[in-house]
Design an enzyme around this catalytic site. Sequence first.
Site, mmCIF file in Angstrom:
data_model
loop_
_atom_site.group_PDB
_atom_site.id
_atom_site.type_symbol
_atom_site.label_atom_id
_atom_site.label_comp_id
_atom_site.label_asym_id
_atom_site.label_seq_id
_atom_site.Cartn_x
_atom_site.Cartn_y
_atom_site.Cartn_z
ATOM 1 N N SER A 107 22.042 4.888 -31.430
ATOM 2 C CA SER A 107 21.239 3.850 -30.791
ATOM 3 C C SER A 107 20.538 2.940 -31.799
ATOM 4 O O SER A 107 21.183 2.249 -32.574
ATOM 5 C CB SER A 107 20.240 4.510 -29.836
ATOM 6 O OG SER A 107 19.566 3.565 -29.041
ATOM 7 N N ASP A 246 19.843 -3.657 -29.125
ATOM 8 C CA ASP A 246 19.804 -2.671 -30.199
ATOM 9 C C ASP A 246 21.229 -2.289 -30.588
ATOM 10 O O ASP A 246 22.200 -2.860 -30.086
ATOM 11 C CB ASP A 246 18.977 -1.451 -29.799
ATOM 12 C CG ASP A 246 19.620 -0.629 -28.689
ATOM 13 O OD1 ASP A 246 20.478 -1.183 -27.962
ATOM 14 O OD2 ASP A 246 19.279 0.555 -28.538
ATOM 15 N N ASP A 248 23.370 0.051 -30.009
ATOM 16 C CA ASP A 248 24.414 0.469 -29.070
ATOM 17 C C ASP A 248 24.381 -0.319 -27.767
ATOM 18 O O ASP A 248 25.097 -0.003 -26.823
ATOM 19 C CB ASP A 248 24.335 1.971 -28.799
ATOM 20 C CG ASP A 248 23.168 2.371 -27.918
ATOM 21 O OD1 ASP A 248 22.128 1.691 -27.965
ATOM 22 O OD2 ASP A 248 23.282 3.382 -27.196
ATOM 23 N N ASP A 250 22.028 -0.898 -25.331
ATOM 24 C CA ASP A 250 21.390 -0.504 -24.070
ATOM 25 C C ASP A 250 19.901 -0.813 -24.029
ATOM 26 O O ASP A 250 19.216 -0.470 -23.073
ATOM 27 C CB ASP A 250 21.630 0.985 -23.775
ATOM 28 C CG ASP A 250 20.958 1.917 -24.759
ATOM 29 O OD1 ASP A 250 20.351 1.435 -25.743
ATOM 30 O OD2 ASP A 250 21.043 3.154 -24.561
#
Length: 450
Positions: A107, A246, A248, A250
């Site tokens: 993430s 960000d 990833d 999400d």
Amino acid sequence: MGRKYFGTDGVRGCVGEFPITPEFVMRIGYAAGVSLVAREHLPPGERPAILIGKDTRISGYMLEAALEAGFAAAGVDVMLAGPIPTPAVAYLTRALRLQAGVVLSASHNPFYDNGIKFFSAGGTKLPDAMEAEIEAHLDEPMGCVDSSRLGRARRINDAAGRYIEFCKSTFPNELDLRGLRIALDCAHGAAYNIAPSVFHELGADVVSVGVEPNGLNINDGVGATRPENLRKTVLAQGADIGIALDGDGDRLIMVDRQGEIYDGDKLIYVIAAARRAAGRLDGVVGTLMSNLGFEHAVGRLGVPFARAKVGDRYVLELLHEKGWQLGGENSGHIICLDCHSTGDAIVSALQVLAALKQRGQTLAESCADLVFYPQRLINVRLPSGFDWKADQGIDSAREAAERELGDSGRVLLRPSGTEPLLRVMVEGRDGEVVERLARQIAGAVEQAVG
């Protein structure tokens, strides 16, 4: 019984250190594959199939190969999507009718971290029972099916295109983004070759930054966790609005043309106000960290509000429990269940832009009735094994603060999930009172631990 390997959002850690090693990742692929084979009652000769996606970390190459080997050894077919946002894996797993999806990503963390996150066939987080089953298989010796039953692997060449079209489908057909100049920061992450196309194909003039990943620069001074970079880009480029994702894809943060930064609470409020005006909002889920001013503003809309534990997993659980559609965290995880089965930064940004278009407002105008209360967070280190809940001095300090604040504020004591810290948070209408009470409670904790 607590989980041994899985946290609230999969398995995560520093690459090269247990559990993020090639050997363990291969084993977790095998263990998950054994669980899938046992659960899926497919016709003879057919194998379960899973999707693997990843972000742009250099370790993704290594871990993808290890994960693929583990699944193949268990007799599971693998479909490789390459670098693609986490919510894209959730969508494609569901759309392609696969048995599961896996994301290799940490993430918003630095490049030297990585993680493994699973999605069910329905594009939701893996149920606790399934994670427990995988963990049980991890404690067993790794084997290999007969050569005739080994899994096969193939690459999905149109994964990005499929997801781009899905994202666009969540934006109202009667609207477009023509005439809007958008500054877009993709954090050198998984959305670098997807998000610019989504907004451009809807008509926006897109100025992109954070779209040159090299395996080492993901989230490095860019993206939703470093919104100052987006703010500078908006002001330098004369953009109408800024969007930061960000690593990833999400988590979402936005910036208006004056350089004001809008976090998850504010963006959820923009969506909530528009949906309430359209008569299609049942309630809103926030978390324990959502600002009290946000809760009160949602209440003034005449909309029920509920708080979940910190973590998008718990927001999602409470949304399903309540039968509501909208919720999220102030960190920028926003869930719109009428659009997607999980949090999705691109989709959430489109819902904000649609709300602004439908109401003819700017971000500032949409948030005019939203007044954040001052909030003070102090971290106090705890010795191992210290039971802060049982300490009378801490409890007395908390109760005294709550009496003084009344309905105009709140106190939250929350242990960190990753460090030996107690997080002392106080918020209320008066900043000076908030600061004083936070320090008093933190002092009581420090005194209790000596």
